[in-house]
Design a protein around this motif. Structure first.
Motif, PDB file in Angstrom:
ATOM      1  N   UNK A 178       0.836  -1.198   0.000  1.00  0.00           N
ATOM      2  CA  UNK A 178       0.000   0.000   0.000  1.00  0.00           C
ATOM      3  C   UNK A 178       0.872   1.249   0.000  1.00  0.00           C
ATOM      4  N   UNK A 179       1.902   1.257   0.844  1.00  0.00           N
ATOM      5  CA  UNK A 179       2.812   2.402   0.911  1.00  0.00           C
ATOM      6  C   UNK A 179       3.563   2.573  -0.407  1.00  0.00           C
ATOM      7  N   UNK A 180       4.002   1.487  -1.009  1.00  0.00           N
ATOM      8  CA  UNK A 180       4.681   1.574  -2.304  1.00  0.00           C
ATOM      9  C   UNK A 180       3.749   2.101  -3.394  1.00  0.00           C
ATOM     10  N   UNK A 181       2.496   1.703  -3.356  1.00  0.00           N
ATOM     11  CA  UNK A 181       1.532   2.209  -4.325  1.00  0.00           C
ATOM     12  C   UNK A 181       1.303   3.704  -4.173  1.00  0.00           C
ATOM     13  N   UNK A 182       1.236   4.167  -2.945  1.00  0.00           N
ATOM     14  CA  UNK A 182       1.074   5.600  -2.705  1.00  0.00           C
ATOM     15  C   UNK A 182       2.329   6.356  -3.118  1.00  0.00           C
ATOM     16  N   UNK A 183       3.500   5.772  -2.886  1.00  0.00           N
ATOM     17  CA  UNK A 183       4.748   6.466  -3.217  1.00  0.00           C
ATOM     18  C   UNK A 183       4.921   6.653  -4.727  1.00  0.00           C
ATOM     19  N   UNK A 184       4.279   5.828  -5.539  1.00  0.00           N
ATOM     20  CA  UNK A 184       4.378   6.015  -6.987  1.00  0.00           C
ATOM     21  C   UNK A 184       3.586   7.232  -7.453  1.00  0.00           C
ATOM     22  N   UNK A 238      10.842  15.183  -9.407  1.00  0.00           N
ATOM     23  CA  UNK A 238      11.534  15.502 -10.656  1.00  0.00           C
ATOM     24  C   UNK A 238      11.834  14.211 -11.433  1.00  0.00           C
ATOM     25  N   UNK A 239      11.492  14.222 -12.704  1.00  0.00           N
ATOM     26  CA  UNK A 239      11.702  13.035 -13.530  1.00  0.00           C
ATOM     27  C   UNK A 239      12.063  13.473 -14.940  1.00  0.00           C
ATOM     28  N   UNK A 240      12.538  12.526 -15.724  1.00  0.00           N
ATOM     29  CA  UNK A 240      12.952  12.855 -17.095  1.00  0.00           C
ATOM     30  C   UNK A 240      11.770  12.986 -18.049  1.00  0.00           C
ATOM     31  N   UNK A 241      10.663  12.286 -17.750  1.00  0.00           N
ATOM     32  CA  UNK A 241       9.483  12.389 -18.610  1.00  0.00           C
ATOM     33  C   UNK A 241       8.226  12.287 -17.753  1.00  0.00           C
ATOM     34  N   UNK A 242       7.123  12.835 -18.221  1.00  0.00           N
ATOM     35  CA  UNK A 242       5.887  12.799 -17.433  1.00  0.00           C
ATOM     36  C   UNK A 242       5.294  11.389 -17.386  1.00  0.00           C
ATOM     37  N   UNK A 243       4.517  11.145 -16.354  1.00  0.00           N
ATOM     38  CA  UNK A 243       3.858   9.844 -16.216  1.00  0.00           C
ATOM     39  C   UNK A 243       2.644   9.794 -17.141  1.00  0.00           C
ATOM     40  N   UNK A 263      -0.369   2.408 -13.739  1.00  0.00           N
ATOM     41  CA  UNK A 263      -0.200   0.963 -13.865  1.00  0.00           C
ATOM     42  C   UNK A 263       0.503   0.392 -12.633  1.00  0.00           C
ATOM     43  N   UNK A 264       1.602   1.021 -12.222  1.00  0.00           N
ATOM     44  CA  UNK A 264       2.348   0.517 -11.076  1.00  0.00           C
ATOM     45  C   UNK A 264       1.561   0.660  -9.777  1.00  0.00           C
ATOM     46  N   UNK A 265       0.754   1.708  -9.660  1.00  0.00           N
ATOM     47  CA  UNK A 265      -0.075   1.887  -8.469  1.00  0.00           C
ATOM     48  C   UNK A 265      -1.112   0.776  -8.371  1.00  0.00           C
ATOM     49  N   UNK A 266      -1.765   0.488  -9.465  1.00  0.00           N
ATOM     50  CA  UNK A 266      -2.784  -0.567  -9.460  1.00  0.00           C
ATOM     51  C   UNK A 266      -2.161  -1.926  -9.170  1.00  0.00           C
TER      52      UNK A 266
END
Length: 61
Positions: free
Chosen positions: A13-19, A24-29, A42-45
């Motif tokens: 659950x915590x990992x899903x929220x952390x996504x 700052x990232x190189x490209x948008x989600x 996708x990774x959250x689900x």
């Protein structure tokens, strides 16, 4: 053994929220903003499905 599954579900659950956290990232989600993970929805689900599976396995045994 039941405590193990509960802790594992909480971790997923915590990992899903952390996504979902903007970072700052190189490209948008896929949702359109710069998040911690570029495959955010996708990774959250996936993390939340694994959390539900761990919770279900803990309740079953």
């Amino acid at each position: 053994m039941r405590r193990y599954w509960t802790i594992l579900a909480f971790i997923f659950i915590v990992l899903g929220i952390s996504t979902l956290v903007p970072a700052p990232a190189s490209k948008p989600c896929l949702l359109g903003y710069y998040a911690h993970c570029s495959l955010t929805p996708i990774s959250t689900i996936i993390c939340w499905i694994l959390a539900g599976l761990c919770y279900w396995l803990g309740r079953r045994k």
